[in-house]
Scaffold this active site. Structure first.
Site, short mmCIF file in Angstrom:
data_model
loop_
_atom_site.label_atom_id
_atom_site.label_comp_id
_atom_site.label_asym_id
_atom_site.label_seq_id
_atom_site.Cartn_x
_atom_site.Cartn_y
_atom_site.Cartn_z
CG ASN A 1 70.07 45.67 83.75
OD1 ASN A 1 70.03 45.03 82.71
ND2 ASN A 1 69.64 46.94 83.82
CG ASP B 1 65.05 51.20 88.24
OD1 ASP B 1 64.53 51.55 87.17
OD2 ASP B 1 64.82 50.11 88.81
CE LYS C 1 91.61 51.25 88.28
NZ LYS C 1 92.73 50.35 88.04
CG PHE D 1 58.85 43.45 78.14
CD1 PHE D 1 58.99 42.07 78.14
CD2 PHE D 1 58.50 44.08 76.97
CE1 PHE D 1 58.78 41.33 76.98
CE2 PHE D 1 58.30 43.36 75.80
CZ PHE D 1 58.44 41.97 75.81
CE LYS E 1 57.25 48.53 84.50
NZ LYS E 1 58.41 47.66 84.33
CE LYS F 1 56.47 52.62 85.85
NZ LYS F 1 57.85 52.18 85.73
#
Ligand SMILES: Cc1cc2nc3c(=O)[nH]c(=O)nc-3n(C[C@H](O)[C@H](O)[C@H](O)COP(=O)(O)O)c2cc1C
Length: 399
Positions: free
Chosen positions: A210, A279, A289, A324, A338, A342
């Protein structure tokens, strides 16, 4: 930076690295510090007084017996009293010997004797001069007196020898000054920070990742370290240079990060999870490959990575947990979910769609929500400054 309005006395001695000292002066002035410069006679052989006068926008002091127009008191006493920090850069072997042995035969060494502020010595010299037992002993004497004596870089030196002795770069010196001036309000705290993305391999060539740059996490880790915390930074792959923290752990995948976090969580007092671990990971890793002849369409099946924040928060004892959230819509509602889901003490919400905020950016705009549901929006500012604001907030709310 803590340098705004600080009085910084810069001593410059006669080494070839004196040519870099105007750079230190300029960086300090740009940060809003007041800089005054003392030069030894030898220093003036390398750089002119005028250069420092221009960079510091102040009178440059060179002579113990000259009467300086604005100062009623004698210069070495007045300058020593004025300084919040006294930095000698570059510090020659000769001047270091004087400092260690209480000699005050020029303006710089006499001011050193009269100093009452924090002192930082930045050595620069030939490797053999540095490794001479006399120099080593002198530097150790100064360290034993609580004076900060910085290290040097190993490089090809101006004298053509290869070895230690090269002065730290002006940016590094300014960071050290900033750090020394910082109040050590996190001393004794074990801080665990995660930062950066993770990467999930598909085959030896390709991977999923990401846009996280690691900048926010690195800034938080460095700030905590400057404030005296014992910082462990667990980082996914980033292009940032390795920050000065007590322990740096480099990881690749989310599973690696989960393992490292689990290992270090128990001993942490404060955990800041600024990383963006993936995730999902490919269900299958192809050891060779994957050839493009496979077809026009190519599907990768993914499986869930462990939810690091949730799993670790479940083991929480007395740790303060800060997470965050990077959201592109319904940011506050999602972050609130969250925070409670959490078991966090505080959540910091990035709106990744806001201008000058989120991934890659040097600045950020965030909203903090603590477990008592206090909410605060913090306007656009550099991530380094935001790190300071966040630690102030953690301290005020929980410590
Ligand atoms: C070209 C040149 C480069 C020098 N570079 C250094 C140096 O990097 N470090 C050092 O300790 N001395 C260096 N010296 C020696 C110092 O200039 C000398 O010891 C001087 O007495 C230092 O005086 P000060 O400590 O009062 O500034 C150099 C001398 C010359 C001629």
């Amino acid at each position: 930076m803590e340098l705004k309005d600080k009085n910084i006395l810069l001593g410059v001695t006669g080494g070839i690295a004196a040519y870099k000292a105007p750079g230190i002066c300029s960086l300090l002035s740009k940060q809003g510090a007041n800089v005054k410069v003392i030069m030894t006679e030898a220093a003036q052989k390398f750089v002119s007084k005028l250069t420092f006068q221009t960079m510091s926008r102040n009178l440059v002091y060179t002579d113990m017996f000259e009467e300086y127009p604005q100062d009623a008191e004698v210069a070495h006493i007045q300058l020593a009293k004025w300084a919040d920090i006294f930095v000698i850069a570059p510090a020659s072997a000769n001047s270091i010997a004087k400092f260690a042995n209480g000699i005050g035969d020029n303006l710089l060494s006499a001011t050193f004797l009269a100093a009452r502020s924090k002192i930082m010595i930045v050595p620069a010299m030939n490797t053999f001069m540095l490794n001479n037992p006399a120099t080593k002993e002198n530097m150790q004497k100064l360290r034993n007196r609580g004076i900060e004596v910085l290290g040097t870089h190993f490089d090809l030196l101006a004298c053509n020898d290869v070895g230690s002795g090269k002065m730290l770069e002006p940016e590094e010196i300014v960071e050290e000054i900033d750090s020394l001036l910082r109040e050590k309000d996190l001393a004794g705290k074990n801080v665990l920070v995660t930062a950066g993305p993770t990467i999930e391999a598909i085959d030896p060539v390709r991977y999923l990742t990401n846009h996280s740059s690691g900048k926010m996490g690195y800034a938080l880790a460095e700030e905590a370290q400057k404030r005296g915390a014992n910082v462990t930074l667990i980082s996914g792959p980033t292009s940032l240079s390795r920050p000065k923290v007590s322990k740096f752990i480099s990881v690749i995948s989310s599973l690696d990060m989960y393992q490292a976090v689990t290992e270090h969580f128990i001993t942490a007092d404060i955990v800041v999870k600024a990383a963006a671990p993936a995730d999902y990971r490919p269900k299958e890793y192809h050891p060779q490959k994957i050839k493009k002849e496979t077809g026009d369409e190519f599907r990768i099946e993914l499986e869930r990575n462990p939810d690091i924040l949730k799993l670790v928060a479940a083991k929480k004892q007395d740790q303060i947990m800060v997470g965050f959230a990077a959201e592109s819509e319904n940011e506050l509602a999602n972050a609130m979910a969250k925070l409670t889901g959490k078991n966090l003490d505080m959540i910091i919400v990035n709106n990744i769609k806001a201008e000058n905020a989120g991934f890659q950016s040097d600045t950020n705009v965030v909203t903090t929500i603590d477990k008592h549901k206090n909410m605060e929006r913090i306007g656009e500012m550099p991530k380094t400054q935001l790190a300071k604001v966040i630690w102030d907030k953690i301290k005020r709310t929980f410590l």
